[in-house]
Write a protein that holds these residues in place. Structure first.
Motif, PDB file in Angstrom:
ATOM      1  N   LEU A 286       1.113  -1.025  -0.032  1.00  0.00           N
ATOM      2  CA  LEU A 286      -0.069  -0.083   0.133  1.00  0.00           C
ATOM      3  C   LEU A 286       1.112   1.395   0.196  1.00  0.00           C
ATOM      4  N   ILE A 287       0.444   1.841  -1.062  1.00  0.00           N
ATOM      5  CA  ILE A 287       1.133   3.536  -1.104  1.00  0.00           C
ATOM      6  C   ILE A 287       0.245   4.339  -1.284  1.00  0.00           C
ATOM      7  N   GLU A 288       0.540   5.772   0.212  1.00  0.00           N
ATOM      8  CA  GLU A 288      -0.551   6.005   0.680  1.00  0.00           C
ATOM      9  C   GLU A 288      -0.117   7.896  -0.415  1.00  0.00           C
ATOM     10  N   ASP A 289      -0.705   8.298  -1.040  1.00  0.00           N
ATOM     11  CA  ASP A 289      -0.096   9.825  -1.061  1.00  0.00           C
ATOM     12  C   ASP A 289       0.256  10.099  -2.770  1.00  0.00           C
ATOM     13  N   VAL A 290       0.358   8.572  -4.144  1.00  0.00           N
ATOM     14  CA  VAL A 290       1.438   9.388  -4.860  1.00  0.00           C
ATOM     15  C   VAL A 290       2.082  10.104  -5.293  1.00  0.00           C
ATOM     16  N   ASP A 291       0.691  11.329  -5.154  1.00  0.00           N
ATOM     17  CA  ASP A 291       0.905  12.450  -5.723  1.00  0.00           C
ATOM     18  C   ASP A 291       2.381  13.373  -5.045  1.00  0.00           C
TER      19      ASP A 291
END
Ligand SMILES: Nc1ncnc2c1ncn2[C@@H]1O[C@H](COP(=O)(O)OP(=O)(O)O)[C@@H](O)[C@H]1O
Ligand SMILES: [Mg+2]
Length: 431
Positions: A286-291
């Motif tokens: 899970l990779i959150e807030d990729v931006d």
């Protein structure tokens, strides 16, 4: 009789053998080595191995059983004078945390009796040499027993593993990077029921079907030489349930979660590639807030630290040929428009789903989760809430599911929740 028990004698025999070795060593190391080879078996387990923590907590457990019940399949004999403390802090969903202590065998020598066989347990720590990336000292536990009892090692390790797994049953294990390794973060968490996250009609089913068909088609991928991976991107405003849903989904499939924070200090392209290729089995990444990690400007935190991941490095890590067997990655963002289109390409992101603010149906369903459907007037209030949200939508006004949840937690009575929701919309209107 106790004294005549062959195992008891074996215990003394083993102690004797070790003792004698001490003396012998001074004279003839050759004979020592020879005898050790003939009479004793040793297993060495170091703390890089997954079985290491299992073994330690199994030993700790034997100690506990000993003290309370005076039995157990194994018993730790040293009445350990050298115990060490393992502290685990568990963060609960409501923000509180609890701390638990586990007494495990400390460094030094211990004696253990397991299924009638005696063994010597030596835990050693080498503080001089640190493990390369994680910065932990090397540790080993060496188990020594008479060679005729060699069969018990696999049994013992299996028991330790089962014990560890039992502790995780029905729980979600979250792992985070520790240097270049994935390590459990806190204690296993209670699973969140999948239905407790209310997404708009059909969304949950679509994601679940896609994932399920991916999981059923492993062979199809193998036959065609395609890497067995799938990437999901959930985007939408904050508080819409993206993270909660991914967690609940992992739990419902008995998967664990590997959390990766791209802005974490010390994480470079190489390390990222390595981590993504060594994801533990049955885990979602899970990779959150990729931006946020790749804003046009270079991210600089307050103390001037710059994230050292590059966008191309990230893409390469996702594509990575070195990647392991199966990989399921979930990405989330609040701003899909800020993402480079190169990221949303099959093989990197195969499935994109918008998860938005509360729709009328979602509002009503969440309401019913909190207040039930009895008495009848509760249903009416739920319907009123539905209509309210529907009406406000026409003017482009929305509440998030997180905000609704907050209302429902604060208001014991259903009518009060409805009024509070009207107020929220009122405030949005006036700003
Ligand atoms: N669709 C939803 N159904 C149930 N609860 C939700 C939903 N969306 C948000 N919540 C609640 O709001 C809080 C924040 O949700 P979270 O999953 O972190 O949102 P996001 O990741 O989209 O920002 C959580 O406590 C969660 O229980
Ligand atoms: Mg989130």
């Amino acid at each position: 009789m106790f004294w005549s028990s062959p195992y008891f004698q074996a215990g003394f025999g083993l102690m004797g053998v070790t003792f004698v070795f001490g003396g012998l060593r001074k004279f003839t190391t050759v004979a020592d080595v020879f005898l050790r080879r003939r009479l004793l078996v040793q297993v060495e387990i170091n703390n890089k191995d997954r079985a290491y923590p299992w073994l330690l907590s199994w030993m700790a457990r034997q100690n506990q059983i000993n003290q309370s019940l005076k039995r157990g399949s194994g018993s730790l004999i040293s009445k350990s004078h050298r115990l060490s403390v393992e502290t685990t802090v568990e963060q609960h969903q409501n923000g509180s945390s609890s701390v638990s202590f586990n007494l495990v065998a400390g460094t030094g020598m211990h004696w253990l009796k397991y299924r009638g066989a005696w063994m010597q347990v030596v835990r050693e720590r080498d503080t001089r040499s640190m493990q390369m990336m994680s910065g932990n000292p090397w540790e080993t536990v060496t188990l020594t027993t008479l060679s005729r009892d060699r069969d018990i090692f696999p049994q013992l390790l299996a028991e330790a593993r089962d014990l560890a797994m039992r502790g995780q049953e029905g729980k979600l294990v979250i792992q985070t990077p520790w240097g270049t390794e994935w390590r459990p973060f806190g204690l296993p968490k209670r699973k969140r029921p999948l239905h407790s996250v209310v997404l708009d009609n059909g969304i949950a089913a679509t994601i679940e079907n896609d994932l399920q068909s991916f999981l059923n088609r492993r062979q199809w991928y193998v036959d065609r030489g395609i890497p067995y991976r799938r990437g999901y991107l959930l985007h939408g405003p904050p508080g819409s349930g993206k993270s909660s849903y991914i967690q609940a989904l992992a739990g419902s499939l008995n998967y664990n979660l590997c959390l990766l924070n791209l802005s974490e200090r010390g994480l470079g392209d190489d390390k990222l590639t390595y981590l993504l290729s060594t994801v533990p089995e049955r885990s979602f990444v899970l990779i959150e807030d990729v931006d946020a990690a790749f804003n046009k400007r270079v991210q600089t935190s307050e103390d001037g630290y710059q994230s050292s991941i590059t966008f191309s490095g990230f893409l390469n890590a996702l594509d990575g040929v070195a990647s392991g067997e199966e990989r399921i990655v979930f990405l989330t963002t609040n701003h899909i428009e800020r993402l480079d289109p190169a990221l949303i390409r099959p093989g990197r992101v195969d499935f994109t789903q918008y998860v938005g603010d509360a729709t009328p149906n979602q509002a009503r369903t969440l309401f019913e989760r909190f207040y039930g459907t009895e008495p009848l007037e509760t249903i009416d209030i739920g319907q009123n809430l539905h209509d309210l949200v529907k009406e406000e939508m026409k003017y482009g006004r929305y509440v998030s599911m997180a905000a609704l949840q907050g209302l429902f937690i604060r208001n014991d009575d259903a009518q009060g929740a409805l009024v509070a929701c009207q107020q929220i919309f009122h405030e949005i209107k006036s700003t």
